[in-house]
Design an enzyme around this catalytic site. Structure first.
Site, PDB file in Angstrom:
ATOM      1  N   TYR A 142       0.997  -1.442  -0.128  1.00 53.50           N
ATOM      2  CA  TYR A 142      -0.373  -0.469  -0.078  1.00 53.50           C
ATOM      3  C   TYR A 142       0.591   1.299  -0.241  1.00 53.50           C
ATOM      4  O   TYR A 142       2.219   1.316   0.540  1.00 53.50           O
ATOM      5  CB  TYR A 142      -0.818  -0.201   1.266  1.00 53.50           C
ATOM      6  CG  TYR A 142      -2.110   1.143   1.250  1.00 53.50           C
ATOM      7  CD1 TYR A 142      -3.201   1.901   0.602  1.00 53.50           C
ATOM      8  CD2 TYR A 142      -1.267   2.297   2.395  1.00 53.50           C
ATOM      9  CE1 TYR A 142      -3.358   2.706   0.935  1.00 53.50           C
ATOM     10  CE2 TYR A 142      -2.559   3.396   2.298  1.00 53.50           C
ATOM     11  CZ  TYR A 142      -3.422   3.376   1.517  1.00 53.50           C
ATOM     12  OH  TYR A 142      -4.608   4.406   1.684  1.00 53.50           O
ATOM     13  N   ASP A 237       9.427   2.616  -0.919  1.00 51.49           N
ATOM     14  CA  ASP A 237       8.551   2.862   0.420  1.00 51.49           C
ATOM     15  C   ASP A 237       8.797   2.589   1.674  1.00 51.49           C
ATOM     16  O   ASP A 237       8.107   1.575   2.359  1.00 51.49           O
ATOM     17  CB  ASP A 237       7.307   2.999   0.090  1.00 51.49           C
ATOM     18  CG  ASP A 237       5.921   3.199   0.717  1.00 51.49           C
ATOM     19  OD1 ASP A 237       6.623   4.227   1.830  1.00 51.49           O
ATOM     20  OD2 ASP A 237       4.595   2.731   0.232  1.00 51.49           O
ATOM     21  N   LYS A 265       5.964   8.897   9.028  1.00 48.78           N
ATOM     22  CA  LYS A 265       4.996   8.663  10.052  1.00 48.78           C
ATOM     23  C   LYS A 265       5.951   9.241  11.104  1.00 48.78           C
ATOM     24  O   LYS A 265       6.312  10.330  11.736  1.00 48.78           O
ATOM     25  CB  LYS A 265       5.939   6.764  10.242  1.00 48.78           C
ATOM     26  CG  LYS A 265       4.542   5.955   8.574  1.00 48.78           C
ATOM     27  CD  LYS A 265       3.522   5.703   9.857  1.00 48.78           C
ATOM     28  CE  LYS A 265       2.602   5.607   8.674  1.00 48.78           C
ATOM     29  NZ  LYS A 265       1.162   4.735   9.262  1.00 48.78           N
TER      30      LYS A 265
END
Length: 425
Positions: A142, A237, A265
């Site tokens: 994702y 990613d 994050k």
């Protein structure tokens, strides 16, 4: 009726599904999500006064634990100077310097406001740099909710059984190819079919959105080699893995250097943030130096920059040693309990990220993760929550540990898990 029930009923009248991100709605596990009032260290407190040991950590950024003193101090100091300038500030320069010093492949970086924004911007840059349109992603990975990524995606898309999303046009989907994680032949086949069309391969170097799935030996290196041979860029990613699985990210852990990297994050210390970076020759294609346009009013927001700086500056060898110790203790404890009681589980872990799958077969790709017993996970989740252990509400998600987790919290978690395994057995 609990206060969380009341809040959820109110929320469903004004928020789709009662939430602002789908997996929070407990669709895969049932029941009502607890509404959180406060967090400190590795503990959460909900609106009904229940306390939980937290293994979500805001889905990864809370590597120091919630409300860490240095992060709170940095925010308090910064907020008095203003929350947004729409102009350059020293903090964004300092955070950029910290990241580029710690991640050798990142010579320049551009801050944005989310991981989704980072990945979509990196793809645009890759297409501009190569003059090609097609990208390869991996089933179960994702990369945010941009149109071109919502094809066989993981995380909440997998949780809700939506391999594609309405609203994604054929035009957006036609330029995306899907390979299988840990299957290098599936990557090679796409390049053999379209050797001059593929702009980039984007991959989570450690998959965290089909549950934690580490790369098998040599897989990432082989992907890199195929990209180099065919003139395509490799995008890592590292929104989840950046600064979590290793001080230099997963690329440092596995010794594979991507052309572009996306972050999120941890670099915002719990505030909304994203970033993409890489080689100077690529990053100088971005406006205002180059012609690739990308902009954002709140990019480099001083609060996010301050929280990110305070977080990253705490990430030393001692902290990573602690994370490895408590994470390994939890992994071993859960595996031993399940084995003794006779419950089939597979535990995948990389650093302070782990997932427990109810299956007796290794989980190396999305298809393997789908074969796990997710109904059993839902029961496990609910009983752990009742015992005061706050896990991700989906078998397709990663658990995250923090520096605030210690022996007492691990022991408490294992004590509850033992009782739950007994009932499941």
């Amino acid at each position: 009726m609990t206060i969380s029930n009341e809040l959820f009923n109110r929320a469903k009248k004004v928020l789709p599904g009662g939430v602002n991100s789908p997996v929070r709605a407990f669709g895969a596990v049932g029941g009502t999500p607890p509404f959180i009032l406060s967090a400190k260290g590795c503990y959460l407190m909900d609106a009904d006064g229940n306390q939980y040991v937290d293994y979500i950590g805001s889905w990864g950024p809370m590597i120091l634990g919630h409300a860490h003193e240095d992060v709170v101090d940095a925010l308090e100091e910064t907020i008095g100077n203003g929350t947004s300038f729409g102009a350059p500030s020293p903090l964004e320069v300092e955070l950029a310097e910290e990241i580029t010093n710690r991640v050798p492949s990142v010579e320049m970086i551009r801050f944005v406001n989310s991981g989704t924004e980072a990945t979509m911007s990196a793809i645009r840059l890759a297409r501009a740099a190569t003059g090609r349109d097609t990208i390869i992603k991996f089933s179960g990975c994702y990369h945010g909710h941009a149109d071109s990524f919502l094809i066989q995606a993981g995380s909440g898309v997998a949780t809700f059984g939506l391999p594609n999303s309405p609203g994604v046009t054929e035009g957006a989907a036609k330029d995306t190819r899907v390979a299988e994680f840990n299957n290098i032949d599936s990557v090679r086949q796409h390049f053999e079919a379209e050797p001059e069309s593929i702009a980039a391969v984007i991959i989570e170097p450690v998959a965290g959105n089909m549950g934690v799935v580490p790369p098998q030996d040599g897989f990432l290196r082989d992907v890199k080699t195929i990209c180099e041979e065919n003139g395509a860029l490799l995008i890592f990613d590292e929104v989840m893995t950046g600064f979590r699985v290793h001080p230099g990210g997963a690329q440092e852990l596995y010794g594979v250097t991507p052309d572009l990297t996306t972050f999120g994050k941890i670099i915002g210390g719990g505030l909304p943030v994203g970033a993409y970076g890489g080689k100077r020759v690529l990053m100088e294609m971005i406006a205002p130096v180059g012609a690739v346009y990308q902009a954002g009013t709140l990019s480099g927001n001083p609060l996010a920059m301050a929280a990110g700086l305070a977080t990253i500056r705490e990430l030393d060898e001692k902290l990573y040693d602690h994370l490895e110790t408590v994470s390994a203790t939890l992994e071993t404890g859960l595996r031993d309990l399940a084995s003794r009681i006779g419950i089939d589980v597979i535990l995948n872990r990389v650093g302070s990220m782990l997932t427990l799958f109810f299956t007796d077969k290794p989980v190396t790709c999305f298809a393997d993760a789908q074969k796990a017993n997710h109904k059993k996970f839902a029961r496990f989740f609910q009983e752990m929550l009742s015992g005061g252990i706050h896990l991700p509400p989906s078998g397709y998600e990663a658990w995250f540990l923090s520096a605030a987790h210690g022996e007492d919290e691990i022991a408490r978690t294992l004590e509850v898990a033992e009782k739950v395994f007994d009932r499941l057995g």
